[in-house]
Scaffold this motif. Structure first.
Motif, PDB file in Angstrom:
ATOM      1  N   ARG B 105       8.857  -7.526 -11.707  1.00 24.18           N
ATOM      2  CA  ARG B 105       7.418  -7.266 -11.756  1.00 24.18           C
ATOM      3  C   ARG B 105       7.137  -5.950 -12.474  1.00 24.18           C
ATOM      4  O   ARG B 105       8.058  -5.209 -12.788  1.00 24.18           O
ATOM      5  N   GLU B 144       0.069  -1.385  -6.838  1.00 28.27           N
ATOM      6  CA  GLU B 144       1.016  -0.266  -6.793  1.00 28.27           C
ATOM      7  C   GLU B 144       1.354   0.271  -8.176  1.00 28.27           C
ATOM      8  O   GLU B 144       2.524   0.246  -8.596  1.00 28.27           O
ATOM      9  N   CYS B 147       4.854   1.989  -9.397  1.00 31.59           N
ATOM     10  CA  CYS B 147       6.023   1.575  -8.610  1.00 31.59           C
ATOM     11  C   CYS B 147       7.208   1.287  -9.549  1.00 31.59           C
ATOM     12  O   CYS B 147       7.009   0.860 -10.686  1.00 31.59           O
ATOM     13  N   HIS B 148       8.411   1.526  -9.066  1.00 35.04           N
ATOM     14  CA  HIS B 148       9.635   1.320  -9.855  1.00 35.04           C
ATOM     15  C   HIS B 148       9.653   2.183 -11.118  1.00 35.04           C
ATOM     16  O   HIS B 148      10.202   1.776 -12.138  1.00 35.04           O
ATOM     17  N   MET B 246       1.001   3.790  -3.814  1.00 30.59           N
ATOM     18  CA  MET B 246       2.248   3.948  -3.058  1.00 30.59           C
ATOM     19  C   MET B 246       2.465   5.445  -2.866  1.00 30.59           C
ATOM     20  O   MET B 246       2.358   6.217  -3.801  1.00 30.59           O
TER      21      MET B 246
HETATM   22 ZN   LIG Z   1       6.811  -0.993  -4.654  1.00 32.37          ZN
END
Ligand SMILES: [Zn+2]
Ligand SMILES: [Zn+2]
Ligand SMILES: [Zn+2]
Lengths: 651, 651, 651
Positions: B105, B144, B147-148, B246
């Motif tokens: 994602r 989010e 994220c990552h 997040m």
């Molecule tokens: Zn996440």
């Protein structure tokens, strides 16, 4: 000439109206040399062929008017951005095959011949513009070759250069296949142009493949430097050409490069160097604000040898730096003590880095002699004190040959990185352990290359962990009449990185009748104790020998054997074992020593003996019989204290 | 409206005949909001322009029939596979230059304008199709952000965007060269199109180069969000647009992005967040099944500020998760306690993630309120209990301004990551240490951005480790009549990441006559003890000051200095030192506190005070003078226990 | 035929005039098999189609004249350099997308069909040239498939092959989308050619995506091998085709590949394998010079199963190796003891690696039976002793079925690497812990694949941590009348890597009425103690069950439950817990055991029981009732000692 202080200065970072005041204050502090220019290319040539040298000439004028001598650094460590437009393939490539871009420094590939020409061009321009300036004191080539892992590049330029270098070395691919043992794992080549670089392989490369690539890369650094040296010497034969080495970057052979410099110099950052070293945590804690008491000294002795007897500190840490994970403030007084240690080892100049802390750029947390607001930082006062002391003591004199010598060999450094066999075993670590063990007794030591043809004049010579014998070193060993300490792994390979027919240490039977038949490598936590004290760790050899066993371990494996005055140590010991072996040698050779308090070290220069207290507590010196009083300090030493004794022989 | 529960639901994961029963059970539990859709693009548009919105409309119908309000997430965090065929260059590129592919994602680059248009298109389609639906309760943009590690992409799109952004910001390359200090290391540029991204360099980039790239990247996230916000607001001005942040991803400025949201929300996973945090091992062991007692609370206060006073938990951990190295089962009751803590801090909705544990895909080990076999998991019962309790207590009310405020600044977060100088020193760590020390006394705290123009109404404000003063904050400080605690590094840089002319903390002499003249950074194991208790570690400044020395360390270095009501702390202390400093400030400011048992925390909302016991042992509350009995629980608290007191002022 | 010794030999590394003497000495030592050729391609075909097979035929002639049988390895693990010119895209690509170059070994991609043809071609050439040679004893295909992480390649060839494999497996992309659960995170595909490899993603891939890629890669290794097998069997149906597996490389399914071999063999390096294992430091210290006492034994039993009952050691460690971080010298006698352990487990041949230590190449620090100077190394004497002992004892006999079996499943190995959930939990670790616990009691164990259709004849079977039930295994469990130990995670997934509808362990209620409703994963340092001894760590399940609770932990969570003779263990225990559970099963099943001294292990073959002392201290055996005296050694065992008892049943 007696030794003096210097400083590194960046006029291009400051408004021109500050220069005069800066120069005046340098002079007041007692500074005599100023290094400038080594990162200034984008201001000297803002666009291609648009030369702007006037500001630099004016800066040298100002400095000269205040009695300062100027060292000009060629700016080749930081080619300007437009150079990349001109030579897009000059950028270095890392071992993962990623091109490293513009935006920091050292963004060039030593194998790129186009950039080598550009470096020659700017060197020639500077030589022409400033060669006759009366304030010119010498040249520095580039800056810290090899820093940031830049000796190695895995580019197409490097690959083609390496293939050509191999062809020159081996003549035919058949000869190479045989020398490399390419029958192993079907690694034979049909043509030189099939040979790749030893990165991004499925598993480890053939060690000789890796070693030859390191030799090739080292040669490129030397060749890059020689181009500048030849230009500068042709124009101004009398001015010294210097390079500022970094102690931690042993990826190229500094002795070899030094064929094209007149004076060696190095950049000494004792606290940062200890932080990034392999020293045990205990040492790192003990000397966090002082630096290791022996590491800078070792490099002073190394670079004196590299520089054919002449050497400087080009950059001396003045306070906290910015590049370690933690950057502690030095103990008050260390900026003075470090300078004295360098002078004691024969430094002609100790040049602090830098005059004023930069408020911008990557090193804005690196202290200087001045704060960013131009007020004096502690280093300023340290420099003033050193200047005054040097003058008052009339300190100076030549370096006598030491009574002990240690061989330091760059190729061995590379070899034992390539073939670890025991994680953490290193050539340099072994050399420095032996160096330290002697130095704790107040013994003065020389560091010699593996090309040394004679050990005449030395009482003891140590060859700690040599890859392969050179013709010169075999001669030196054959004719040596003193005590010789040969360490583990020494002579265990040929120059082609294979095991010699007669096995290591590969010495003639009349010198040492011994063969290493098996190697046992073990983690430090599983060290094997040696009878009488100390332990073998990491590297432990089993020998077939008729020599006398002087020490053996708890499993009756010989640890130190002797045949006449030749001693062979079969293991890499912990500190206690190395000290025992060195103590034994000192006793055998009847070498005079000093009784130094813990944390204190000494070095003799001319008619002076300099003491430095690296400990965190005060110490009291035991007066040595050959001393006739003190010219700096006295027998009571504070932490970071310096005492200079005058030798009785001086009278 | 009193606060209520929500849940995250994925109708596209389940047979349609399950939906009705699911909705009925949600309603039974007392859930009022259901978030759907944020990963459903491949089911909404299986092939280009082939829209399949009916199933989603039917799902919203079903949920609506059961009295549930639906939040629809735009599916832009997971573009379908065919989108990559259409825009092959929309994929993000990591710092090593590797393109990140499809198959998980967030596989898009914020700088890619083509994808930004696609995101606008699908947002418009959803707004058109569902904007009028009576069950619609609001929108969530994407999912989010950041994220990552996806805030940064090192693509060509990013490079071109960055060059353009720099041109807009600096106007001319000369201005940029000067602002960046590019004279350092010859880093001058001739044209904007020569400027690369600060990755894959030989050594570290110029810190302002790195900081400007972070600013640029943050701006792209905000711009990406604004496109969706503008579409959604134009169509349905009254429905709230929300994003679910997040807590651990501070790479973009949440305050800045929040200009384009109506309500902030965040995804709270207390156990996983503790596991991946920098907290000491002792804390990780102590709170392994509870999460850190202050971390979620801090983020509640942060996101209340980010959301202009309005905020939700969009995803609340219901049981074990799947993404930490170890994923422990929470203490029985924690899924209830976490919700109460959030409501206490003003949450409008706490939405559990997720309704039913998925048996497939990356998160199949992530628990839900239901097990994969549709039986209730422990979280189901927790949710039902919270619902009932909220209703029974008629819990709700507005959030009063706290008496203490702490400044949290994203740019400072980035700056001290770029220029560590002491490994482990972080802006956020320092902010949270101070926040915790206040919270242990039952003090209610607000978290404010660095653009806050006035501190009126606060008793104490802390500015823990600010990169550079903003105009607003200078005003706030100038006019503040309360007690101000300024922490180390604050004001030590200009906005161009250089040292200010007058050195840090760069405050007017009438407020604080002090200059930081030297920085000493040291490992935690070598902390310097402070007289009276606690120790300085990591960061330690030496100041030249005429202020009063309140605390000093064992080497007589001032640790806390005061001029009037302005206190400056020169070091990053261990927990004991931070607590002492905060205790000192509380005493000076005469701030009322609670006497909380160890492991217990409290927060006031409206006429209620909520207590949560994070400890593993039972605890007994000391009744506070302003309380008039309990509406949930009582003075004896079990581990994970919740007690809600009614304040006497309520009567 | 009684078991015999072998040795690995590289005639191409040595002058031809050494061969005769080498062969004579091999024969003297009692060696009967010599493996040659597996890295010799560049000498067999120095340039394309220029075949030079004569030297190899002469080498086989020489060996044959001395009564030695020759195993010829196909040289496909080391294609020569010119092969890369011919097939530039045959090089493997790592998970970062970097092509791995020529210069070491295994530099080919299993998915590259062009290279597969080249491998077939050279195999055919060797079969034609040497197939009729009277000294030929068999073939080895390639060398150590999967070594250096080469099972996986992320090349275009692999991507295209994977897409095709998926199409074959799933038929339609809709079927794949459903089987993979691609609704999750919008991961649906429209066409097979859109499916990429599961590397370089933004975050982790869908676990079934990762698992299918591992299955595909495993299939390619098997297909690569089958090509060679088919050629060799077609030409010489009676000669065995062998592959030499490596114990640590479980990335492909060895049972599956073994459909195309006649005899399994493996390369046993007990000391190096312990060094790189996950065993606790205490075990690593205790057995540093011996290797783990159970690990080699486990692999002996595994490869007996892989080889359809027939197996060899193709490479036996003879002394120190070169490839671990530390490479200790084995305890004197271990080279003998390791061979005896292998023979005890049914080895037909134990072949030492290698005859003479190579002085060049990557493995020059790897010892052999001879030193590089051709003098005997300790391994030489060990081999001679083993030979003499085998003959004197007339040792041999078939392997009886063990009374205990353990299921080892490659797919489970992959699955729990893909979905860790608890760092350090591994399928293999769990299998070996159970294996060890039985072996400490002198119990003989078989290792079975997950395709085993019946457990008839076993007293106890353990299924330690199985991904998903196979049809065969369900049958085996249904019909089993002995005691069955099922471990945690077993049956917790379907073959499509999703949670089964009825939840794990997914057994019929009549066998085990239990559902795993929640998983709690915790660091080893936070293990939960079990009442009665031992602790649960890493993996801990909570079950809903009507089975009898046999053991439970301090929080009353069931740890071992039983329904009839089926036992389910809900956690991964520490060594103490696993031992308790195994002891409990042994008592329940009334299984006979031996009382072995610490560090001693035993194994029965034919009419012999072999004891090996892995301890560092002497040990005294307790004579077993079924023994009728000793044929090698006696009851007093030295460290590394071997004792062979003759069973009374033999009379
Ligand atoms: Zn996440
Ligand atoms: Zn450097
Ligand atoms: Zn890469």
């Amino acid at each position: 000439m007696n030794p003096v202080l210097g400083v590194c200065y960046y006029p291009e970072h400051w408004p021109e109206d500050l220069w005069e005041r800066d120069a005046a204050r340098m002079s007041e502090v007692g500074i005599r040399y100023v290094r400038i220019g080594e990162f200034a290319w984008s201001r000297l040539e803002p666009t291609p062929d648009n030369l702007q040298l006037d500001w630099m000439i004016r800066a040298v004028d100002v400095l000269g008017r205040h009695g300062l001598k100027v060292i000009i650094g060629t700016p080749t460590a930081t080619p300007p951005r437009w150079m990349i437009d001109k030579h897009p393939d000059m950028l270095p490539v890392d071992a993962n095959g990623h091109v490293k871009g513009f935006g920091s420094r050292r963004h060039y590939d030593f194998s790129h011949l186009g950039y080598r020409d550009e470096a020659a061009r700017i060197t020639r321009i500077l030589a022409d513009a400033l060669g006759d300036h009366p304030a010119l004191g010498g040249w520095q080539t580039d800056n810290e070759y090899g820093c940031h892992g830049t000796t190695y590049s895995y580019s197409d330029a490097a690959r083609l250069g390496f293939q050509h270098w191999l062809e020159e070395k081996y003549g035919s691919v058949e000869t190479l296949n045989k020398a490399w043992g390419n029958a192993f794992w079907s690694m034979d080549y049909n043509r030189f142009d099939q040979i790749g670089l030893p990165n991004l392989l499925v598993c480890e490369p053939n060690p000789i493949h890796a070693l030859d690539f390191r030799r090739y890369s080292s040669d490129q650094v030397a060749a890059f430097n020689k181009v500048q040296y030849d230009i500068l010497k042709a124009r101004m034969p009398d001015l010294p050409v210097i390079h500022n080495f970094m102690s931690r970057y042993a990826e190229f052979d500094h002795f070899d490069l030094a064929k094209s410099i007149d004076v060696a110099s190095w950049d000494s950052y004792p606290i940062g160097h200890l932080a990034v070293s392999d020293e045990p945590d205990e040492i790192k804690r003990l000397y966090m604000r002082q630096g290791d008491p022996d590491n800078a000294a070792f490099h002073h002795d190394l670079y004196r040898s590299v520089g054919h007897g002449r050497w400087w500190i080009m950059e001396q840490q003045p306070g906290p730096v910015n590049w370690a994970q933690f950057n502690p403030d030095p103990l008050p007084g260390m900026a003075r003590a470090w300078a004295w240690e360098a002078f004691a080892h024969g430094a002609e100049v100790v040049s602090y880095f830098r005059w004023r802390q930069a408020p911008f750029g990557q090193e804005q947390m690196h202290s200087g002699l001045l704060r960013p607001d131009s007020e004096p930082a502690p280093g300023y006062h340290a420099a003033a004190q050193v200047s005054a002391e040097l003058q008052k003591a009339n300190f100076g004199g030549d370096m006598a040959r030491g009574r002990v010598a240690v061989i330091y060999d760059y190729q061995s450094e590379w070899a034992w990185e390539i073939e670890q066999q025991a994680r953490g075993f290193s050539h340099g670590g072994h050399v420095r352990a032996i160096y330290s063990a002697f130095r704790k007794h107040g013994v003065d030591i020389d560091v010699l290359p593996s090309t040394t043809p004679s050990f005449e004049g030395y009482d003891i010579v140590a060859i700690p962990a040599l890859l392969a014998w050179t013709v010169a070193l075999r001669d030196a060993v054959n004719t040596f009449e003193g005590h010789l300490l040969v360490g583990p792994r020494t002579g265990s390979k040929t120059e082609n990185f294979s095991i010699p027919k007669g096995l290591g240490p590969d010495l003639p039977q009349n010198l040492l009748d011994a063969k290493v038949t098996r190697v046992d490598t073990i983690p430090p936590g599983l060290a094997v104790t040696v009878k009488g004290g100390g332990a073998s760790q990491l590297w432990r050899e089993k020998v077939e020998t008729r020599a006398k066993v002087v020490m053996e371990d708890s499993e009756d494996v010989p640890v130190l054997i002797a045949q006449g005055k030749l001693f062979y140590m079969t293991s890499s010991g912990d500190r206690a074992l190395v000290q025992r072996v060195v103590d034994y040698l000192i006793a055998e050779a009847n070498l005079p020593t000093l009784n130094l308090p813990a944390g204190v070290r000494s070095r003799v220069r001319g008619d002076f003996r300099v003491y430095v207290n690296y400990g965190s507590s005060p110490a009291t010196l035991n007066a040595a019989a050959d001393e006739a009083g003190y010219v700096v300090g006295g027998p009571e030493m504070e932490p970071a204290g310096v005492t200079v004794a005058r030798l009785a022989t001086a009278d």
